[in-house]
Motif scaffolding. Structure first.
Motif: not given
Length: 213
Positions: A68-70, A89-97, A107-110
């Motif tokens: 989570d913590r970029i 996760g889905q509540k974090d910043v968009p993966v593009r950003l 980058i892993g995404l839930s």
């Protein structure tokens, strides 16, 4: 990165009776090559310090991802720590950003729903793998989505060409089913974090995954 194998989510709140760093050290010694550091209750400064210490244990042996913590990832990297990337996760910043912020790195995404996976497919150039679950209900993440079951995981994994790692109360006994479903790995918390012997528990997971080929 089609095969991530046995993957430890080192959740600080779940590491007992051992410390988080003891668990990570044992997991790496047991053959785990992917470690995600999750620290929900710690301050940014505490998380940063933990990331620096964890990176010393994983450097040259395993990929270390920050949950989570970029900001913590960027600070640790700036301090010279061997941190490999982030898992968001889905509540974090968009993966593009997120990709713009971290540049090179994993980058892993839930993702859980077909809609979330469809969006991940649209953003696939920014993502290295998906964490798909929860396969089963788990107390380590109270806001987990509705459990998918192994059949549900198989369906979700079929929707994307991105590597999909199963997470959510999975164990070594699920390795064969996850592989058969097209999974790229299985991510665990309690089977290692709360094991009497985290090294042996990690070796069991690795063996189960490799044996399920």
């Amino acid at each position: 990165m089609r095969d991530l194998g046995a993957y430890l989510v080192a959740n600080t709140a779940s590491c007992t009776p051992h410390s988080t760093l003891e668990v990570i050290e044992a997991a790496v010694a047991g053959g785990i090559h992917w470690v995600q550091l999750r620290a929900k209750d710690e301050s940014a400064r505490e998380f940063f310090g933990l990331a620096l210490a964890a990176a010393k244990l994983t450097e040259g042996k395993a990929e270390l991802l920050i949950n989570d913590r970029i900001d913590v990832f960027l600070a640790a990297r700036a301090a010279g720590a061997a941190v490999s990337g982030i898992h968001i996760g889905q509540k974090d910043v968009p993966v593009r950003l997120a990709r713009e912020l971290i540049g090179q790195g994993i980058i892993g995404l839930s993702a859980s729903t077909p809609e979330q996976i469809a969006q991940a497919n649209a953003d696939a150039q920014f993502i290295n793998y998906l964490g798909v679950g929860a396969v089963r209900a788990t107390p380590t993440k109270k806001d987990h989505p509705t459990p998918l079951g192994l059949d549900g995981f198989a369906h979700r994994a079929s929707l994307s060409d991105l590597p999909c790692v199963a997470i959510g109360a999975v164990t070594a006994d699920d390795a064969a089913a996850i592989r058969t479903a097209g999974g790229a790995g299985l991510a665990v918390v309690r089977p290692v974090c709360q094991a009497d012997d985290p090294r042996a528990a990690s070796a069991l997971l690795v063996s189960a995954w490799e044996g399920a080929k």
